[in-house]
Design an enzyme around this catalytic site. Structure first.
Site, PDB file in Angstrom:
ATOM      1  N   ARG A  77      11.409  -2.744  10.908  1.00  0.00           N
ATOM      2  CA  ARG A  77      10.335  -2.152  11.711  1.00  0.00           C
ATOM      3  C   ARG A  77       9.997  -3.136  12.829  1.00  0.00           C
ATOM      4  NH1 ARG A  77       5.417  -0.139   7.912  1.00  0.00           N
ATOM      5  NH2 ARG A  77       4.239  -1.322   9.444  1.00  0.00           N
TER       6      ARG A  77
ATOM      7  N   ARG B  29      -9.588   0.929   8.479  1.00  0.00           N
ATOM      8  CA  ARG B  29      -9.186  -0.444   8.764  1.00  0.00           C
ATOM      9  C   ARG B  29     -10.252  -1.202   9.536  1.00  0.00           C
ATOM     10  NH1 ARG B  29      -3.486   0.265   8.365  1.00  0.00           N
ATOM     11  NH2 ARG B  29      -2.212  -1.530   8.892  1.00  0.00           N
TER      12      ARG B  29
ATOM     13  N   LYS C 286       0.819  -1.218   0.000  1.00  0.00           N
ATOM     14  CA  LYS C 286       0.000   0.000   0.000  1.00  0.00           C
ATOM     15  C   LYS C 286       0.855   1.271   0.000  1.00  0.00           C
ATOM     16  CE  LYS C 286      -2.437  -1.028   3.711  1.00  0.00           C
ATOM     17  NZ  LYS C 286      -2.018  -2.424   4.024  1.00  0.00           N
TER      18      LYS C 286
ATOM     19  N   ARG D 210      11.593  -6.828   4.508  1.00  0.00           N
ATOM     20  CA  ARG D 210      11.517  -5.354   4.416  1.00  0.00           C
ATOM     21  C   ARG D 210      12.497  -4.716   5.404  1.00  0.00           C
ATOM     22  NH1 ARG D 210       5.880  -2.212   4.810  1.00  0.00           N
ATOM     23  NH2 ARG D 210       5.734  -3.103   6.886  1.00  0.00           N
TER      24      ARG D 210
ATOM     25  N   ARG E 232      -0.503  -9.298  12.992  1.00  0.00           N
ATOM     26  CA  ARG E 232      -1.071  -8.259  12.125  1.00  0.00           C
ATOM     27  C   ARG E 232      -1.972  -8.881  11.080  1.00  0.00           C
ATOM     28  NH1 ARG E 232       4.168  -5.699  10.101  1.00  0.00           N
ATOM     29  NH2 ARG E 232       2.933  -4.470   8.639  1.00  0.00           N
TER      30      ARG E 232
HETATM   31  P1  ADP Z   1       0.733  -2.317   7.471  1.00  0.00           P
HETATM   32  O1  ADP Z   1      -0.398  -1.955   6.582  1.00  0.00           O
HETATM   33  O2  ADP Z   1       1.874  -2.902   6.716  1.00  0.00           O
HETATM   34  O3  ADP Z   1       0.319  -3.115   8.688  1.00  0.00           O
HETATM   35  P2  ADP Z   1       0.852   0.428   8.450  1.00  0.00           P
HETATM   36  O4  ADP Z   1       2.079   1.262   8.370  1.00  0.00           O
HETATM   37  O5  ADP Z   1      -0.309   0.807   7.627  1.00  0.00           O
HETATM   38  O6  ADP Z   1       1.381  -1.023   8.105  1.00  0.00           O
HETATM   39  O7  ADP Z   1       0.370   0.329   9.968  1.00  0.00           O
HETATM   40  C1  ADP Z   1       1.231   0.032  11.027  1.00  0.00           C
HETATM   41  C2  ADP Z   1       0.460  -0.011  12.346  1.00  0.00           C
HETATM   42  O8  ADP Z   1      -0.104   1.291  12.625  1.00  0.00           O
HETATM   43  C3  ADP Z   1      -0.741  -0.949  12.398  1.00  0.00           C
HETATM   44  O9  ADP Z   1      -0.363  -2.265  12.712  1.00  0.00           O
HETATM   45  C4  ADP Z   1      -1.593  -0.298  13.508  1.00  0.00           C
HETATM   46  O10 ADP Z   1      -1.089  -0.569  14.793  1.00  0.00           O
HETATM   47  C5  ADP Z   1      -1.376   1.175  13.245  1.00  0.00           C
HETATM   48  N1  ADP Z   1      -2.411   1.716  12.315  1.00  0.00           N
HETATM   49  C6  ADP Z   1      -2.187   2.234  11.077  1.00  0.00           C
HETATM   50  N2  ADP Z   1      -3.338   2.620  10.497  1.00  0.00           N
HETATM   51  C7  ADP Z   1      -4.330   2.333  11.401  1.00  0.00           C
HETATM   52  C8  ADP Z   1      -5.746   2.472  11.395  1.00  0.00           C
HETATM   53  N3  ADP Z   1      -6.406   2.982  10.338  1.00  0.00           N
HETATM   54  N4  ADP Z   1      -6.430   2.064  12.491  1.00  0.00           N
HETATM   55  C9  ADP Z   1      -5.803   1.552  13.554  1.00  0.00           C
HETATM   56  N5  ADP Z   1      -4.475   1.377  13.623  1.00  0.00           N
HETATM   57  C10 ADP Z   1      -3.739   1.760  12.565  1.00  0.00           C
END
Ligand code: ADP
Ligand code: ZN
Length: 207
Positions: free
Chosen positions: A153, A86, A14, A120, A164
């Protein structure tokens, strides 16, 4: 200008795809993951609250993320949302202040995302993203752009990746059906290289 959501499991690409598409289509790229990591890095009140949640691979409470997005996107046109919404509650909250034109679903299987996230690496100073298998840095462990140290990360550790993915299946997968029912869903095969995926996303957006 369209308002677009990019949907897909962790590791679907994404962030990478959103950056390319936003640049080509002239959209504002909003990544809730990046916004939250920035809060953590700056040690803000919000950052302190969410640090542990993120490190465990759980979701940050809906109202916190909604406030973060609303502050930046309210009433705008031409926003590309990455990593948000999400949950169904976030989708309902979003609908209150931002009309959507399309939701692009980046479809990719679990084995592929586990492989991608394990390899990554990110630059600890500028945030540039690498992949040891598909986009390695020129010099091992060093950022091509700024020479910073490459790190994993915390939430890309294998146990956290598994968590996740579970959280994605439980909380975020239902959004695919939700947006399909609303007639907004466009599916793109994301198990390919980023250029090909970004080109397809631009095509389905008609730009
Ligand atoms: P990925 O999509 O690879 O899991 P992101 O960088 O989008 O990585 O998100 C990393 C973390 O940030 C998530 O695991 C969550 O803890 C938090 N996060 C990001 N976006 C949201 C969201 N819309 N709602 C709740 N938590 C979020
Ligand atoms: Zn760097």
């Amino acid at each position: 200008m369209k308002n677009v959501v990019l949907l897909g499991p962790p590791g679907a690409g994404k962030g990478t795809i959103a950056a390319r598409v936003a640049q080509k289509a002239g959209l504002l790229h909003l990544s809730t993951g990046d916004l939250l990591r920035d809060e953590v890095a700056r040690g803000t009140e919000l950052g302190k609250r969410v640090q542990g949640i993120m490190a465990r691979g759980e979701l940050v409470p809906d109202e916190l993320v909604l406030a973060l997005v609303r502050e930046r996107a309210d009433g705008r046109r031409g926003v590309l949302l990455d990593g948000f919404p999400r949950t169904l509650a976030q989708a309902e909250g979003l609908a209150q202040f931002l009309p959507l034109d399309a939701v692009v679903y980046l479809a990719v299987g679990k084995d592929e995302v586990v492989r991608r996230l394990g390899s990554r690496r990110v630059c600890s100073s500028c945030g540039a993203v690498y992949n040891l298998l598909t986009q390695p840095p020129k010099e091992s462990g060093r950022c091509d752009r700024c020479g910073g140290a490459l790190v994993q990360r915390p939430d890309d550790a294998p146990e956290v990746v598994a968590r996740r993915y579970e959280v994605y299946e439980r909380d975020s997968r239902p959004l695919v059906d939700h947006y399909r029912r609303l007639g907004l869903l466009r599916t793109v095969d994301a198990a390919r290289d980023p250029e090909a995926v970004a080109a397809d996303v631009l095509k389905v957006l008609g730009s």
